[in-house]
Design a protein around this motif. Sequence first.
Motif, PDB file in Angstrom:
ATOM      1  N   ARG A   1     -27.327  17.569 -16.994  1.00 38.83           N
ATOM      2  CA  ARG A   1     -26.847  16.245 -17.359  1.00 38.83           C
ATOM      3  C   ARG A   1     -25.462  16.356 -17.969  1.00 38.83           C
ATOM      4  NH1 ARG A   1     -32.106  16.469 -20.005  1.00 38.83           N
ATOM      5  NH2 ARG A   1     -33.685  15.516 -18.654  1.00 38.83           N
ATOM      6  N   GLY A   2     -24.649  15.309 -17.784  1.00 32.40           N
ATOM      7  CA  GLY A   2     -23.326  15.359 -18.378  1.00 32.40           C
ATOM      8  C   GLY A   2     -22.475  14.161 -18.006  1.00 32.40           C
ATOM      9  N   LEU A   3     -21.164  14.373 -17.988  1.00 33.16           N
ATOM     10  CA  LEU A   3     -20.181  13.300 -17.862  1.00 33.16           C
ATOM     11  C   LEU A   3     -19.517  13.304 -16.486  1.00 33.16           C
ATOM     12  CD1 LEU A   3     -18.840  11.059 -19.599  1.00 33.16           C
ATOM     13  CD2 LEU A   3     -17.064  12.731 -20.190  1.00 33.16           C
ATOM     14  N   TYR A   4     -19.346  12.115 -15.960  1.00 33.38           N
ATOM     15  CA  TYR A   4     -18.649  11.885 -14.685  1.00 33.38           C
ATOM     16  C   TYR A   4     -17.347  11.164 -14.981  1.00 33.38           C
ATOM     17  CZ  TYR A   4     -17.774   9.651 -10.105  1.00 33.38           C
ATOM     18  OH  TYR A   4     -17.218   9.210  -8.937  1.00 33.38           O
ATOM     19  N   LEU A   5     -16.219  11.714 -14.528  1.00 36.06           N
ATOM     20  CA  LEU A   5     -14.904  11.097 -14.709  1.00 36.06           C
ATOM     21  C   LEU A   5     -14.178  11.083 -13.376  1.00 36.06           C
ATOM     22  CD1 LEU A   5     -13.790  12.942 -17.985  1.00 36.06           C
ATOM     23  CD2 LEU A   5     -14.656  10.599 -17.819  1.00 36.06           C
ATOM     24  N   SER A   6     -13.507   9.968 -13.067  1.00 38.70           N
ATOM     25  CA  SER A   6     -12.801   9.879 -11.800  1.00 38.70           C
ATOM     26  C   SER A   6     -11.586   8.975 -11.918  1.00 38.70           C
ATOM     27  CB  SER A   6     -13.735   9.324 -10.702  1.00 38.70           C
ATOM     28  OG  SER A   6     -13.089   9.292  -9.439  1.00 38.70           O
ATOM     29  N   ALA A   7     -10.517   9.367 -11.239  1.00 41.61           N
ATOM     30  CA  ALA A   7      -9.315   8.547 -11.149  1.00 41.61           C
ATOM     31  C   ALA A   7      -8.990   8.351  -9.681  1.00 41.61           C
ATOM     32  CB  ALA A   7      -8.149   9.206 -11.872  1.00 41.61           C
ATOM     33  N   GLN A   8      -8.653   7.108  -9.307  1.00 43.55           N
ATOM     34  CA  GLN A   8      -8.334   6.778  -7.917  1.00 43.55           C
ATOM     35  C   GLN A   8      -7.054   5.961  -7.855  1.00 43.55           C
ATOM     36  OE1 GLN A   8      -9.704   3.331  -5.767  1.00 43.55           O
ATOM     37  NE2 GLN A   8     -11.046   4.632  -4.578  1.00 43.55           N
TER      38      GLN A   8
END
Length: 291
Positions: free
Chosen positions: A281-288
């Motif tokens: 389990r953890g963190l999802y980060l995204s830049a578009q």
Amino acid sequence: MKFSWRTIMGVSIAAVVAAPVCGAQTLELRGKLPLTRGISNVEGAGGGGLTPWALITGNETDRGIGATAHYTHVGVEDFRVESVGAAIGFYDRLELSYSRMTLDTQDAGAALGLGAGYEISQDIWGAKLRLVGDAVYGQDEWLPQIAIGAQYKQANRGALVKALGAAEDEGIDLYVSATKLYLAESLLANATLRYTSANQSGLLGFMGDIEMSLQPEFSLGYMLSRKLIVGGEYRFKPDQLAFAEEDDFIDLFGAYAVNENLTLTAGYVDLGSIATFDNQRGLYLSAQIGF
């Protein structure tokens, strides 16, 4: 069984939608509404991060061509996943995409006998075709926007994945997605049915005890404003490698359209068990970036 990516189209795609309709004339001049090109998930297409939706990437309308590029980072207890890619949308009808996904085993690599920081990557070529419906303008219709897609995936550690029980280091996912936006309720709903043999989305090869299976995926989002949507997803997964259990994927996300070109996404993910390591389990980060 061998595949050539030239024979495949694939992709997931997506849109995290937002906002009341402001009129076709405005869209023709400025492109899509905020967030209607979606975010880019770890497999290079759009959606809520884990599953494709029926919407087409880019800011284009049915009179133009648009494009997006993304970087995604997923950090869980023992592993790190990164995805970098780009996609092109043609006339709000067809989407083509490419993504490179990399799994960094970090310290778990040493425990698995691979060496700390051992990396497994795969190239993902995708295409999606919108068949019928309009998620934004079809408010008076029951029919959702429906698209079909395919993803050709090629893992770079063929000898390893076959030693772990996979039959192939390349494979094809086929899917159909239906997406419906309910503007009056500020809700977006999506259902996807995927025909796949991928182990851990393809990073651990394809096929094992089972060759192909149908796996459903679901997304639900709530629009807090024209620029912000929050939601969650559930993605069923095949479990076909004898050496390790594979669990379904779950996420909770929020996506914010900074402006018409930049979208930022953050979320919590539960990937279950990966290669005998539980509770990932953890963190999802995204830049578009999109045009």
